[in-house]
Every structure is written in C-alpha cells, then in structure tokens.
Write a protein that holds these residues in place. Structure first.
Motif, PDB file in Angstrom:
ATOM      1  N   MET A  97       0.887  -1.017   0.142  1.00  0.00           N
ATOM      2  CA  MET A  97       0.126  -0.163   0.023  1.00  0.00           C
ATOM      3  C   MET A  97       0.853   1.222  -0.053  1.00  0.00           C
ATOM      4  SD  MET A  97      -3.260   0.772   2.492  1.00  0.00           S
ATOM      5  CE  MET A  97      -3.978  -0.565   2.040  1.00  0.00           C
ATOM      6  N   ASP A  98       0.641   2.376  -0.788  1.00  0.00           N
ATOM      7  CA  ASP A  98       1.289   3.330  -0.982  1.00  0.00           C
ATOM      8  C   ASP A  98       1.321   4.289   0.587  1.00  0.00           C
ATOM      9  OD1 ASP A  98       2.588   5.749  -1.525  1.00  0.00           O
ATOM     10  OD2 ASP A  98       0.674   6.430  -2.846  1.00  0.00           O
ATOM     11  N   THR A  99       2.224   4.337   1.255  1.00  0.00           N
ATOM     12  CA  THR A  99       2.586   4.966   2.346  1.00  0.00           C
ATOM     13  C   THR A  99       2.403   6.378   2.246  1.00  0.00           C
ATOM     14  OG1 THR A  99       4.757   4.721   2.448  1.00  0.00           O
ATOM     15  CG2 THR A  99       3.433   2.984   3.619  1.00  0.00           C
ATOM     16  N   ASP A 100       2.828   6.949   1.278  1.00  0.00           N
ATOM     17  CA  ASP A 100       2.539   8.639   0.886  1.00  0.00           C
ATOM     18  C   ASP A 100       1.137   8.786   0.839  1.00  0.00           C
ATOM     19  OD1 ASP A 100       5.502   8.621   0.897  1.00  0.00           O
ATOM     20  OD2 ASP A 100       5.639   8.527  -1.287  1.00  0.00           O
ATOM     21  N   GLY A 101       0.395   7.954   0.308  1.00  0.00           N
ATOM     22  CA  GLY A 101      -1.026   8.362   0.207  1.00  0.00           C
ATOM     23  C   GLY A 101      -1.686   8.115   1.553  1.00  0.00           C
ATOM     24  N   LEU A 102      -1.309   7.136   2.119  1.00  0.00           N
ATOM     25  CA  LEU A 102      -1.579   7.161   3.749  1.00  0.00           C
ATOM     26  C   LEU A 102      -1.495   8.418   4.579  1.00  0.00           C
ATOM     27  CD1 LEU A 102      -0.693   3.394   4.517  1.00  0.00           C
ATOM     28  CD2 LEU A 102      -3.090   4.128   4.206  1.00  0.00           C
TER      29      LEU A 102
END
Length: 302
Positions: free
Chosen positions: A1-6
């Motif tokens: 999962m994209d942690t920047d998006g999180l």
C-alpha cells in the motif's frame, strides 16, 4: 500500500482540509487530490467526503484511520531501526484527559512541552466523559479506572489516592461522622454510576463506602462541580487527592473518616491503543508527563 497516500490521508483527516495536508507534504492541490483518489481506489472506499464548502471523514474513513496510523508508525519504526528515521517528533497528537486533572496539572506545563518539541501539535479533548480511543482516533488518554479494554495498553502515571471530604460549615451543621455506618445519616455527593468502594479501618476492619446505600441526594458527572458543591456545603463526597489537595491544605475542605483508607489501589494511567509500535510523538509526551507529574506528584507534596 502506498504509504505516501496514507500519510496524506491521515493529515487530511486531522486537518479536514486536503489542500492544507498536501501543502504540508509539498504537494500541489491537484496532485494531493489525485493521490487521495488513488488511495481510495486501492482500498475500495471513499475515505473523505468532499464538497465545495468542507471536507469530512466518512464512516469507512473513520474505521480505516487507526490502521493507517499504525502502518505509518510501523514504517517510521523500521526507518528508525535502519538509522533513517527522524529524531524529532512531528505531526498531531490527539490526547484526551479528565478536564479537572488537565486544568490543574497538565495545562501549566504544556508551554514547556511545546517549546521542547516545536514540530508537534497537540489536539486535546478535555472532559470527564470517557471517549473511545479507537473510535475517536486518539493517540493517548489519561484514565483513572481499571483497563478493562483489551485493545488498550497502559503505563502508570501516579497513584490515585481517594479521600472523603466535607466543608467545615457542613460538618458544623450536621456533625462529624466517626464510623462509616454514620454516613447513612448524612447527605452524600457522588459521581454518576459510582460503585461501592472498600474501606479498611483501624485494626484492619473492613467496610465499604457506598453512596447508593446512603442518603445520596446529589449526583454529578463533572469533577470540578463535584468538588465545588462539596466546598459549598452540600454534603460529603469521595475525591481523588489530586483534586482536593490544595483545599485540604487551606482548610476549605476537611478530610472525613481519616482513619479509614480506600483499599482499591486506584491508579492514574496513561492509556494508548495496543500496537506493536509506540510512535515517537506518543512516547515523548508520556515521558514528559511522567517526568513533570508522575515522579513527584504535586498533590503528594501538598
């Protein structure tokens, strides 16, 4: 999962402003909106409701937020283990505590904490109502009750000794009780849903303080009001020592049945959601509270 998006989602949920969250991460508004939409597509749910006037957290977003924070905490811990982490805590720490305790002991020391950690923001909810940490997305709470919730962990801040108190005027008018059985002839003040508390008297004699079995005519749900009505002469109440230490020292309140001690070993806890990783911002705030309050409680010195 994209942690920047999180990370963008968590900031946007805290600020309720996608553009402001994007700016903090160095993203243009259009880029921030596209990145958030990509995350929502990946998880299959709308995490934030947008309109031309405001942004709000959706039900799915509220359920997902604690997990997003946990994933980010895990990432930060992994980076720190490799020497890649930030040594300075930053971001928003959501904290809840009983209002009276916060006014007396936390508010006076907050300027020092904010000066020590200039990149941290404290979002505080102060109330004698007990908030659900998970549903409310709180990072930390102060509780003075047993940790019945298995999804939470706790660290002791200080002992929470309790004493029975009344005003001098009340005792002059109604007399001084000499034994717990005498409380049945007095007016008692109690918190809503207050349970019976065990008392140990001289020579180990056991009894209980149970407002429900006595003349309890005043029930409140606010700590400061509880103390104020006792000072005003409305009756006898059980109080945390931290709440009434100054009034006992000044003589505005008098301890009742001083030879009988509450035997439930109440503790003031720092409580946080159970996790494999304790985030740096939570750890430094807990350490600060223990340093400034727990090591030498002001009410104990009084």
């Amino acid at each position: 999962m994209d942690t920047d998006g999180l990370r963008l989602f968590v900031l946007a949920a805290e600020k309720l402003n996608i553009s402001a969250a994007g700016r903090e991460l160095g993203l243009a508004p259009a880029v921030a909106g596209a990145r958030l939409a990509k995350l929502e597509n990946a998880v299959g749910a709308d995490l934030l409701h947008r309109s031309t006037r405001k942004v709000s957290l959706s039900l799915e977003g509220a359920e997902f937020l604690p997990y997003a924070r946990e994933i980010l905490a895990q990432e930060d811990a992994g980076r720190a283990a490799l020497g890649m982490g930030q040594a300075t805590p930053r971001g928003t720490l959501r904290f809840t505590a009983p209002s009276t305790f916060a006014q007396l002991y936390i508010a006076p020391i907050l300027p020092d904490f904010l000066a020590r950690y200039p990149e941290l923001t404290l979002d505080m909810r102060l109330s004698d109502t007990v908030f659900d940490l998970i549903e409310g997305s709180f990072d930390l709470a102060i509780r003075n009750s047993a940790l019945a919730d298995t999804s939470l962990k706790g660290r002791k801040l200080a002992d929470d000794n309790r004493v029975l108190c009344a005003s001098p005027a009340y005792l002059e008018k109604h007399g001084v009780p000499r034994h717990p059985d005498d409380l049945g002839q007095h007016q008692l003040i109690a918190f809503k849903n207050q349970v019976a508390r065990p008392l140990i008297g001289p020579h180990g004699r056991n009894t209980v303080f149970d407002p429900a079995q006595s003349g309890c005519r005043l029930i409140v749900d606010d700590g400061l009001t509880h103390k104020r009505v006792t000072m005003a002469g409305a009756g006898i109440s059980m109080n945390s020592l931290w709440s009434v230490a100054a009034e006992l020292a000044s003589g505005e309140l008098v301890q009742v049945l001083p030879d009988y001690k509450l035997a439930d070993r109440s503790v003031i806890w720092l409580v946080y959601p159970k996790s494999n990783v304790l985030s740096l911002k939570v750890r430094v705030f807990m350490d600060f509270l223990i340093e400034r309050i727990g090591k030498a409680p002001g009410w104990r010195r009084d």
